[in-house]
Design a protein around this motif. Structure first.
Motif, mmCIF file in Angstrom:
data_model
loop_
_atom_site.group_PDB
_atom_site.id
_atom_site.type_symbol
_atom_site.label_atom_id
_atom_site.label_comp_id
_atom_site.label_asym_id
_atom_site.label_seq_id
_atom_site.Cartn_x
_atom_site.Cartn_y
_atom_site.Cartn_z
ATOM 1 N N ASP A 76 1.110 -0.806 0.382
ATOM 2 C CA ASP A 76 0.032 -0.165 -0.301
ATOM 3 C C ASP A 76 0.856 1.191 0.040
ATOM 4 O O ASP A 76 1.729 1.633 1.201
ATOM 5 C CB ASP A 76 -0.835 -0.553 1.187
ATOM 6 C CG ASP A 76 -2.298 -1.044 0.943
ATOM 7 O OD1 ASP A 76 -2.493 -1.071 -0.100
ATOM 8 O OD2 ASP A 76 -2.288 -1.974 2.251
ATOM 9 N N VAL A 77 0.518 2.266 -1.375
ATOM 10 C CA VAL A 77 1.703 2.994 -1.159
ATOM 11 C C VAL A 77 0.792 4.361 -0.879
ATOM 12 O O VAL A 77 -0.473 4.982 -1.340
ATOM 13 C CB VAL A 77 2.549 3.117 -2.317
ATOM 14 C CG1 VAL A 77 2.864 5.032 -3.276
ATOM 15 C CG2 VAL A 77 2.935 1.994 -2.689
ATOM 16 N N ASP A 78 0.825 5.177 -0.069
ATOM 17 C CA ASP A 78 0.153 6.537 0.444
ATOM 18 C C ASP A 78 0.636 7.858 -0.211
ATOM 19 O O ASP A 78 2.036 8.203 -0.797
ATOM 20 C CB ASP A 78 0.948 6.435 1.968
ATOM 21 C CG ASP A 78 -0.082 5.408 3.117
ATOM 22 O OD1 ASP A 78 -0.873 4.857 2.605
ATOM 23 O OD2 ASP A 78 1.152 5.453 4.147
ATOM 24 N N SER A 84 -4.570 5.611 -0.280
ATOM 25 C CA SER A 84 -3.286 4.601 -0.992
ATOM 26 C C SER A 84 -3.712 3.698 -1.850
ATOM 27 O O SER A 84 -5.448 3.570 -1.799
ATOM 28 C CB SER A 84 -3.438 3.639 0.679
ATOM 29 O OG SER A 84 -3.239 4.545 2.023
ATOM 30 N N ILE A 86 7.004 -0.965 -4.464
ATOM 31 C CA ILE A 86 7.218 -0.003 -3.010
ATOM 32 C C ILE A 86 7.852 0.715 -3.620
ATOM 33 O O ILE A 86 8.223 1.942 -2.316
ATOM 34 C CB ILE A 86 7.971 -1.563 -1.841
ATOM 35 C CG1 ILE A 86 7.675 -0.536 -0.644
ATOM 36 C CG2 ILE A 86 9.234 -1.391 -2.933
ATOM 37 C CD1 ILE A 86 8.177 -1.746 0.155
ATOM 38 N N GLN A 135 6.723 4.467 -3.175
ATOM 39 C CA GLN A 135 6.645 5.278 -2.473
ATOM 40 C C GLN A 135 7.308 6.940 -2.407
ATOM 41 O O GLN A 135 7.305 7.937 -1.567
ATOM 42 C CB GLN A 135 7.145 4.417 -1.275
ATOM 43 C CG GLN A 135 6.301 5.573 -0.206
ATOM 44 C CD GLN A 135 5.081 6.302 0.375
ATOM 45 O OE1 GLN A 135 4.139 4.917 0.314
ATOM 46 N NE2 GLN A 135 4.462 7.099 -0.476
ATOM 47 N N TYR A 141 9.324 9.238 4.172
ATOM 48 C CA TYR A 141 7.919 8.273 3.698
ATOM 49 C C TYR A 141 8.395 6.575 2.862
ATOM 50 O O TYR A 141 7.319 6.366 3.727
ATOM 51 C CB TYR A 141 7.088 8.696 2.610
ATOM 52 C CG TYR A 141 6.783 10.246 2.826
ATOM 53 C CD1 TYR A 141 5.719 10.658 4.115
ATOM 54 C CD2 TYR A 141 6.466 11.220 1.129
ATOM 55 C CE1 TYR A 141 5.579 12.201 3.735
ATOM 56 C CE2 TYR A 141 5.735 12.573 1.567
ATOM 57 C CZ TYR A 141 5.097 13.289 2.805
ATOM 58 O OH TYR A 141 4.880 14.181 3.195
ATOM 59 N N GLN A 142 9.151 6.517 2.604
ATOM 60 C CA GLN A 142 9.397 5.578 2.227
ATOM 61 C C GLN A 142 9.953 4.638 3.555
ATOM 62 O O GLN A 142 9.744 3.138 3.295
ATOM 63 C CB GLN A 142 11.017 5.334 0.729
ATOM 64 C CG GLN A 142 11.187 4.115 0.694
ATOM 65 C CD GLN A 142 10.698 3.864 -0.459
ATOM 66 O OE1 GLN A 142 10.356 4.104 -1.609
ATOM 67 N NE2 GLN A 142 9.951 2.327 -0.265
ATOM 68 N N LYS A 180 8.744 4.962 6.310
ATOM 69 C CA LYS A 180 7.041 4.393 7.044
ATOM 70 C C LYS A 180 6.735 3.310 6.214
ATOM 71 O O LYS A 180 6.553 2.496 7.112
ATOM 72 C CB LYS A 180 6.109 5.559 6.792
ATOM 73 C CG LYS A 180 4.327 5.106 7.557
ATOM 74 C CD LYS A 180 3.725 6.118 7.487
ATOM 75 C CE LYS A 180 2.299 5.684 8.057
ATOM 76 N NZ LYS A 180 1.337 7.200 7.320
ATOM 77 N N THR A 181 6.671 3.618 4.659
ATOM 78 C CA THR A 181 6.070 2.061 4.173
ATOM 79 C C THR A 181 7.010 0.828 3.906
ATOM 80 O O THR A 181 7.113 -0.118 4.114
ATOM 81 C CB THR A 181 5.688 2.630 2.239
ATOM 82 O OG1 THR A 181 5.575 3.757 2.440
ATOM 83 C CG2 THR A 181 5.813 1.639 2.177
ATOM 84 N N ASN A 195 6.125 -0.522 7.023
ATOM 85 C CA ASN A 195 5.006 -1.315 7.302
ATOM 86 C C ASN A 195 5.069 -2.673 7.057
ATOM 87 O O ASN A 195 4.554 -3.559 7.671
ATOM 88 C CB ASN A 195 4.122 -0.984 6.741
ATOM 89 C CG ASN A 195 3.851 0.658 7.298
ATOM 90 O OD1 ASN A 195 4.003 0.896 8.699
ATOM 91 N ND2 ASN A 195 2.652 1.779 7.104
#
Length: 344
Positions: A130-132, A143, A148, A151, A164-165, A167-168, A171
């Motif tokens: 899931d990319v925000d 999302s 990946i 992101q 941001y990267q 965080k992804t 996750n």
């Protein structure tokens, strides 16, 4: 096809950043600052095996049971995200939005003070997650399911994109604590290679680079532009990125060994290596932290078992390859690297 960086090079940059700290006066506040802004809770791994009545009496939050054994997260470990982006030129902030550039190289660098080991976990850039998407105020607006590597593009191409990267990736690894990051854009590959005098590698697979054709089992010397070709080009058949990743792993191992050898022979050379790539690097690792990490990792082992592989399957999507992790295998990998057995 967008150019791709080698996981290796960013991992090397991380090592360079760490070793560069040796050139500064010894400062002991490094670990405190590294962990001060990171939640040290254990990764959130769903408990799949039944816990016995005896085990329940001493069970603690964050413990995980696997194959009949109980494990707990090792909070002494320090984990860093290494990124290679498809941007060109010296690092400069973009306007934001979707112009940050993709992180075609992603890898976790793990320092384990208990085992005194350095571990690497390369991440397939096509891993579907899931990319925000964020607004100008940093709020998530939506999302989307995507590779990946995308992101990093959601941001300004520097600190914002890196955060941001991070965080992804956290996750993906069940909210794994990540203590810092190093990112380098593609322009840093050639000067980094030149600074260590190139490396000799044995090819893991056949590779047609157009003007050059490489055969599996062949040993070649790579330096300068040849390195870029070797680590970024791929065939366009399904799984082409996976075969490229295998070449990158081979080159990564050779380059790290060459750099360590060179620094041992001439410790001052680390200054010229770091200088060669510094203007292409974005990192949140401070001088104090570099010194701490340099001291911490100076006696750590790095060997053939240091490189891990995330199991999964690559399929052809509507437009691009898509890699899907084997969730059970990923959980086992996380437990193997980041957890330690609870002794009765």
């Amino acid at each position: 096809m967008k150019p791709t960086l080698l996981k290796l090079f960013l991992i090397i940059v991380a090592v360079i950043v760490i070793v560069a700290g040796v050139t500064f006066a010894g400062i002991q506040s490094g670990r405190k600052s590294l962990v001060s802004e990171v939640e040290e809770e254990a990764p959130v791994i769903e408990q799949a095996e039944e816990v016995t009545v005896k085990e329940k009496k001493k069970w603690q939050d964050g413990w995980v049971k696997l194959d009949g054994e109980i494990y707990e997260y090792n909070k002494n470990i320090l984990t860093f995200l290494i990124m290679g982006t498809d941007q060109h030129g010296v690092n400069t902030a973009q306007s934001g939005g979707l112009d940050g550039g993709q992180a075609d190289v992603l890898s976790l660098l793990v320092l384990d003070p208990d085992k005194k080991r350095i571990e690497f976990i390369p991440i397939n850039r096509n891993t579907m997650v899931d990319v925000d998407v964020y607004d100008a105020s940093g709020n998530i607006t939506k999302s989307v399911k995507a590779q990946i590597a995308v992101q990093h593009g959601v941001g300004n191409g520097m600190e914002e994109s890196c955060e941001y990267q991070v965080k992804t990736v956290s996750n993906l690894f069940y909210q794994l604590p990540i203590h810092g990051y190093v990112a380098m854009n593609m322009e840093g590959v050639v000067p980094l290679s030149k600074a260590v005098g190139g490396v000799d590698v044995t090819l893991p697979n056949d590779f047609d680079a157009g003007n050059k054709k490489y055969k599996a089992g062949e040993t070649v010397h790579l330096e300068g532009a040849d390195v870029m070709t070797f680590v970024r080009e791929r065939d366009h058949e399904v799984g082409g990125a996976d075969r490229r990743l295998e070449r990158q792993k081979v080159y990564m191992k050779a380059l790290i060994s060459q750099m360590i050898k060179q620094i041992k022979e001439n410790p001052v050379s680390v200054t010229s290596i770091f200088k060669a790539v510094s203007k292409y690097v974005t990192t949140d690792i401070s001088t104090n932290e570099m010194v701490y990490l340099a001291t911490l990792a100076s006696g750590y082992r790095y060997d053939g078992k240091s490189m891990h592989t995330i199991q999964g399957e690559t399929v052809k999507g509507e437009q691009f390859d898509e890699f899907y992790c084997d969730e059970d295998a990923l959980k086992k990998l996380v437990i193997e690297v980041f957890y330690e057995k609870v002794e009765e």
